[in-house]
Scaffold this motif. Structure first.
Motif, short mmCIF file in Angstrom:
data_model
loop_
_atom_site.label_atom_id
_atom_site.label_comp_id
_atom_site.label_asym_id
_atom_site.label_seq_id
_atom_site.Cartn_x
_atom_site.Cartn_y
_atom_site.Cartn_z
N ASN A 146 5.80 10.31 3.61
CA ASN A 146 6.09 11.24 2.63
C ASN A 146 5.42 10.64 1.10
N GLY A 147 4.27 10.15 1.08
CA GLY A 147 3.78 9.95 -0.16
C GLY A 147 2.92 10.74 -0.92
N PHE A 148 2.12 10.55 -1.74
CA PHE A 148 1.30 11.51 -2.17
C PHE A 148 0.13 10.63 -2.99
N LEU A 149 -1.15 11.38 -3.39
CA LEU A 149 -2.13 10.78 -4.01
C LEU A 149 -2.87 11.75 -4.85
N ASP A 150 -2.99 11.33 -6.01
CA ASP A 150 -3.30 12.47 -7.04
C ASP A 150 -4.82 12.26 -7.06
N ILE A 151 -5.58 13.50 -7.09
CA ILE A 151 -7.09 13.47 -7.12
C ILE A 151 -7.54 14.53 -8.33
N GLU A 152 -8.64 14.23 -8.77
CA GLU A 152 -9.36 15.08 -9.61
C GLU A 152 -10.51 15.66 -8.79
N VAL A 183 0.67 -0.99 -0.16
CA VAL A 183 0.10 0.03 0.09
C VAL A 183 0.89 1.13 -0.04
N ALA A 184 2.06 1.29 0.64
CA ALA A 184 2.87 2.43 0.95
C ALA A 184 3.43 2.69 -0.59
N LEU A 185 3.62 1.65 -1.25
CA LEU A 185 4.44 1.84 -2.56
C LEU A 185 3.27 2.57 -3.55
N ALA A 186 2.30 1.95 -3.40
CA ALA A 186 1.18 2.24 -4.33
C ALA A 186 0.78 3.62 -3.96
N LEU A 187 1.06 4.17 -2.79
CA LEU A 187 0.73 5.67 -2.42
C LEU A 187 1.86 6.42 -2.57
N ASN A 188 3.11 6.09 -3.38
CA ASN A 188 4.08 6.91 -3.69
C ASN A 188 4.87 7.36 -2.18
N CYS A 189 5.00 6.40 -1.08
CA CYS A 189 5.48 6.60 -0.10
C CYS A 189 7.07 6.37 -0.02
N LYS A 190 7.89 6.84 0.80
CA LYS A 190 9.28 6.22 0.89
C LYS A 190 9.13 5.12 2.16
N VAL A 191 9.31 3.76 1.65
CA VAL A 191 9.21 2.91 2.64
C VAL A 191 10.68 2.96 3.71
N GLN A 192 10.22 3.12 5.02
CA GLN A 192 11.50 3.22 5.81
C GLN A 192 11.99 1.97 6.16
N GLU A 193 13.45 1.90 5.66
CA GLU A 193 14.31 0.60 6.13
C GLU A 193 14.20 0.15 7.56
N TYR A 194 14.23 1.06 8.57
CA TYR A 194 14.13 0.74 9.76
C TYR A 194 12.95 1.11 10.46
N SER A 195 12.24 0.37 11.33
CA SER A 195 10.80 0.74 11.63
C SER A 195 10.58 0.00 12.92
N LYS A 196 9.80 0.49 13.86
CA LYS A 196 9.53 -0.16 15.14
C LYS A 196 8.10 -0.22 15.71
N PHE A 197 7.63 -0.95 16.51
CA PHE A 197 6.37 -0.84 17.16
C PHE A 197 6.45 -0.22 18.43
N ASP A 198 5.35 0.45 18.69
CA ASP A 198 5.20 1.16 20.18
C ASP A 198 3.90 0.84 20.67
N ARG A 199 4.02 0.97 22.03
CA ARG A 199 2.74 0.72 22.62
C ARG A 199 2.06 2.12 23.02
#
Ligand code: ADP
Ligand code: MG
Ligand code: ZN
Length: 477
Positions: free
Chosen positions: A102-108, A62-78
């Protein structure tokens, strides 16, 4: 005073993995309450969560389809809070290091293109469901721990209509990716709308309210419209806007204050100690990128380019992938270079059948072969357009093939001039005044005469040929 609305949307979608985000429980919808639970999702002491890899892959998709920068390092929080639908008293979520940014979605919107920034996409788990009966409340933990993707937009949406377009485009993309059924009624897609207003030409953002509890995109639009008006009215009276969470009431079409808004510090976020931070390396990201299907926008432009559709029509067809696939199958099965006739049938009569039955194109269950056959009958002038439309209705109702219906009802047009001449002569005799009208320049009379021939032939005469014969007869004589 002219005000500008500022809207930011937080969309939650259920990922349709077979099992929950951090345990092996089933995610199937509509099962016996509390039948899909285990020590992990019920938060029993000593139980340990394990990340569902598929959920992570879907999130990246989903992140890629929304043109986001996928973070190489990520974590979970409570995210800590107490509520009866949250057995652990915290939700596993992501705070400062989300999966993607930092992604985007184009709309009309109203014919104008606009790019809406996506601030972040993060993975978390859903809470349980409370069911309120008259004097008791029940809780179903089947939903607890279902993977949720939260997609947060930048505050760059400026009207309820833009919000609506953003949501429909987002839903369409997520559906294309086949990672969620995006069914708002089942709660597998939910939207919280943040909204503020500011005087036009000022930079600083106004105080926002967060509106929840909308169960359709139309409701989001209405709730935003109401909320914008409410805020402007307050400001015009010199009153402050209170930062708070408000609930939309679809019955009275108003929002009501629920609680003043929590700040991040109220949640006492801290790193989830039971799940190690994770690395999504570049190879993995590229591997997932390769699995992305053609997305709605690309498909739209391809339909315009390859099949001569207008942008407007293409947009209607591509919104749902199943409709787009069906339409494309029909277009391909139509063995002519000019695709206009089949396209016109898809977005014309077929779509009206679907609309009048309140369903999707594919729910009509008209096979590609049958639709193509019907259109060929019309194009070969074997049946009129009008007849074909009623044949189509019957095809949908009875599931019979066009050939069967046309043969059964003897609908093939009479196009041969010899057979039509007799009827034309009769009609001319019986309608001498219309004949005179035509000769004295009243060209409308011709259509009347065509109509009479059609009637006499039981609707089977080819109107085009009839018109030709009549014209010839009336100018000859
Ligand atoms: P919170 O911490 O209250 O959830 P965030 O800053 O994380 O607020 O933003 C949540 C959503 O609200 C985002 O979609 C963002 O674009 C939107 N938003 C933030 N500030 C405003 C504002 N002043 N007016 C409208 N929307 C806003
Ligand atoms: Mg928020
Ligand atoms: Zn479980």
């Amino acid at each position: 005073m002219v005000y500008e609305a500022i809207i930011g949307l937080e969309v939650h979608v259920h990922l349709n993995t077979k099992t929950k985000a951090f345990c092996g429980c089933s995610t199937e919808f509509g099962q016996e309450p509390n039948s899909q639970v285990c020590p992990v999702c019920l938060g029993f002491p000593g139980s340990l969560p394990v990340l569902n890899k598929i959920a992570l892959d879907y999130a990246v998709k989903v992140a890629l389809a929304l043109n986001c920068k996928v973070q190489e390092y990520s974590k979970f929080d409570r995210k800590n809070y107490f509520y009866p639908d949250l057995p652990k008293n915290y939700q596993i979520s992501q705070y400062d290091l989300p999966i993607a940014k930092n992604g985007f979605l184009d709309i009309e919107c109203n014919g104008k293109n606009k790019r809406i920034g996506i601030r972040r996409v993060h993975l978390e788990e859903d809470a349980g469901k409370l069911i309120h009966k008259e004097d008791i409340s029940l809780v179903d933990f089947n939903r607890t721990g279902i993977p949720l993707l939260e997609i947060v937009s930048e505050p760059q949406i400026n009207s309820p209509q833009e919000a609506y377009e953003y949501l429909t485009s987002l839903k369409s993309i997520v559906e294309y990716l086949e990672v969620s059924d995006c069914d708002m009624e089942k709660g597998s897609l939910r939207c919280d709308a943040n909204v503020s207003v500011r005087k036009e030409d000022t930079q600083e953002l106004g105080v926002k309210t967060e509106v929840k509890n909308m169960n359709s995109f139309k409701a989001v639009k209405e709730a935003l419209g109401f909320e914008i008006e409410r805020q402007i009215e307050l400001l015009n009276k010199g009153k402050p806007i209170i930062q708070e969470t408000r609930l939309w009431d679809a019955k009275v079409l108003k929002t009501f204050s629920l609680r003043t808004k929590e700040e991040a510090q109220d949640y006492r976020y801290f790193p989830e100690p039971d799940l190690p931070p994770f690395v999504i390396n570049q190879d993995k990201i590229e591997e997932i990128r390769k699995t992305l299907p053609e997305l709605p926008q690309e498909k739209l432009w391809r339909f315009v380019r390859d099949y001569g559709l207008s942008k407007y029509d293409a947009k209607i067809l591509v919104f749902l992938k199943k409709n787009a696939d069906y339409a494309e199958d029909c277009i391909k099965a139509y063995a002519h270079t000019d695709k206009k006739p089949i396209v016109n049938w898809l977005i014309g009569p077929l779509l009206s059948e679907a609309n009048s039955r309140n369903c999707d194109l594919t729910d009509l269950k008209v096979s590609t072969k049958d639709l193509v056959e019907l259109v060929n009958f019309v194009e070969n002038q074997q049946i009129s357009h009008l007849t074909a439309k009623s044949v189509l209705t019957e095809m949908v109702d009875t599931k019979k093939s066009p050939v069967a219906i046309i043969q059964e009802k003897n609908l093939i047009q009479i196009s041969d001039a010899d057979s039509l001449n007799n009827v034309v002569e009769e009609v001319l005799k019986e309608n001498s005044s219309s004949v005179n009208d035509y000769k004295t320049g009243k060209s409308n009379a011709l259509m009347f005469l065509v109509g009479q021939v059609m009637r006499k032939s039981g609707g089977r005469a080819n109107p085009k040929i009839v018109q030709e014969i009549l014209k010839r007869r009336l100018t000859d004589a």
